[in-house]
Design an enzyme around this catalytic site. Structure first.
Site, mmCIF file in Angstrom:
data_model
loop_
_atom_site.group_PDB
_atom_site.id
_atom_site.type_symbol
_atom_site.label_atom_id
_atom_site.label_comp_id
_atom_site.label_asym_id
_atom_site.label_seq_id
_atom_site.Cartn_x
_atom_site.Cartn_y
_atom_site.Cartn_z
ATOM 1 N N HIS A 16 0.832 -1.205 0.000
ATOM 2 C CA HIS A 16 0.000 0.000 0.000
ATOM 3 C C HIS A 16 0.869 1.259 0.000
ATOM 4 C CE1 HIS A 16 -3.353 2.534 0.460
ATOM 5 N NE2 HIS A 16 -2.952 2.983 1.630
ATOM 6 N N LYS B 285 -10.713 11.412 -2.426
ATOM 7 C CA LYS B 285 -11.308 10.569 -1.379
ATOM 8 C C LYS B 285 -10.949 11.089 0.018
ATOM 9 C CE LYS B 285 -9.740 6.283 0.302
ATOM 10 N NZ LYS B 285 -9.381 4.894 0.072
HETATM 11 C C1 R5P Z 1 -6.560 3.174 0.461
HETATM 12 O O1 R5P Z 1 -5.981 4.230 0.301
HETATM 13 C C2 R5P Z 1 -6.500 2.062 -0.524
HETATM 14 O O2 R5P Z 1 -5.893 2.434 -1.725
HETATM 15 C C3 R5P Z 1 -7.868 1.492 -0.809
HETATM 16 O O3 R5P Z 1 -8.617 2.455 -1.501
HETATM 17 C C4 R5P Z 1 -8.582 1.111 0.438
HETATM 18 O O4 R5P Z 1 -7.707 0.549 1.370
HETATM 19 C C5 R5P Z 1 -9.686 0.147 0.107
HETATM 20 O O5 R5P Z 1 -10.341 -0.202 1.294
HETATM 21 P P1 R5P Z 1 -11.903 -0.433 1.320
HETATM 22 O O6 R5P Z 1 -12.243 -1.385 0.218
HETATM 23 O O7 R5P Z 1 -12.153 -0.991 2.676
HETATM 24 O O8 R5P Z 1 -12.552 0.886 1.147
#
Ligand code: R5P
Length: 285
Positions: free
Chosen positions: A124, A186
């Site tokens: 990540h 986001k």
């Molecule tokens: C966060 O920055 C990652 O790139 C993903 O967008 C995130 O971890 C996805 O998690 P979830 O499916 O629980 O929203």
């Protein structure tokens, strides 16, 4: 010899194919008190280099990884390479509150004790690589995600849910060879877990949209991103991610948000794991 943890058996088989290294058979057992026991079925066949493959999607998978490293050493391996197709706890890369651990550092240190080298796929944050105490590198498997996409996407728009994942969207777009790239904005409320997504400016009407991310975990990010496209006239909407964790009701969230199809790699073995990241890892071994 490649030694798979129970959650990475398909990945390990694909890695054996891609490298020509033999695939060892490992038994996975449990004592009556719940403790785990892995067993290399033919320890005499373990050669000088053992490649432990563990997708650490659970605490048990972490334990199996440590046990496999130790069993490989017991069997006489001189060099142990640990491949983490998916590194669990990788998103807990800082202490988010007082009294909390840096969990990715804790697991990285533990894994480092039993290996000479670590390879992982699309962590990540690249910074987690520094938590390991042995040479560690990351493989980018995002390009593989272009392969299973329909070949006839109409003027595709590759979108990432936030700016941080735009590299992944760019890589998929470049591998696909058509279309443009943009990102949403986001915000996540760390107290409630709620995600809010604002649409980017890119024109969407009558275009096929592929929302790309490193991981789909609960599916909240992806489904919110897709809902924010409501009313903008997108044609078909697909999602693609390197790590298809798809916890809980993530698949339903995506389906009800209007996703045509989910694509993921085999770093986490799920029904949507339609493409393998193993060839990209094989190149680095
Ligand atoms: C966060 O920055 C990652 O790139 C993903 O967008 C995130 O971890 C996805 O998690 P979830 O499916 O629980 O929203």
């Amino acid at each position: 010899m490649i030694l798979p943890g129970s959650t990475a058996q398909s990945f390990a088989a694909a890695l054996a194919d891609a490298t020509g290294e033999p695939l060892g058979r490992v038994g996975y057992d449990r004592f009556p008190d719940g403790e785990l026991l892995v067993e290399i079925e033919d320890p005499a066949a373990v050669d000088e280099r053992a490649i432990v493959v563990a997708a650490t999607t659970s605490s048990d998978a972490h334990l199996e990884c440590l046990q496999l490293q130790d069993a490989a050493r017991e069997a006489g391996a001189q060099e142990i390479v640990t491949v983490l197709p998916y590194m669990g706890y990788g998103r807990q890369d800082e202490a988010f509150g007082t009294g909390q651990p840096v969990s990715s550092r804790a697991v990285a240190r533990a894994i480092s004790t039993g290996t000479d080298r670590v390879l992982t796929v699309n962590p990540h944050e690249a910074a987690v690589l520094e938590f390991f105490e042995v040479p560690t590198s990351a493989v980018d498997a995002a390009g593989q995600l272009a392969e299973p996409l329909p070949p006839n996407l109409d003027d595709p728009l590759f979108l990432s849910p936030d700016e941080g994942a735009i590299d992944i969207a760019e890589t998929v777009q470049a591998a696909y060879g058509a279309g443009t790239v943009d990102h949403f904005v986001k915000e996540r409320d760390y107290d409630t877990g709620a995600v809010t997504i604002e649409t980017g400016e890119a024109a969407v009407a009558e275009r096929d949209v592929v929302v790309v991310d490193d991981i789909i975990a609960t599916g909240s990010t992806m489904s919110e991103a897709i809902r924010s496209l409501d009313g903008r006239g997108a044609a078909r909407i697909y999602t693609a991610c390197v790590h298809p964790m798809l916890a809980g009701n993530a698949v339903t969230k995506l389906a009800t948000a209007g996703v045509e199809r989910i694509y993921g790699t085999d770093t986490i073995e799920r029904p949507v794991s339609t493409v393998s990241a193993a060839p990209a890892v094989a190149e680095e071994l």
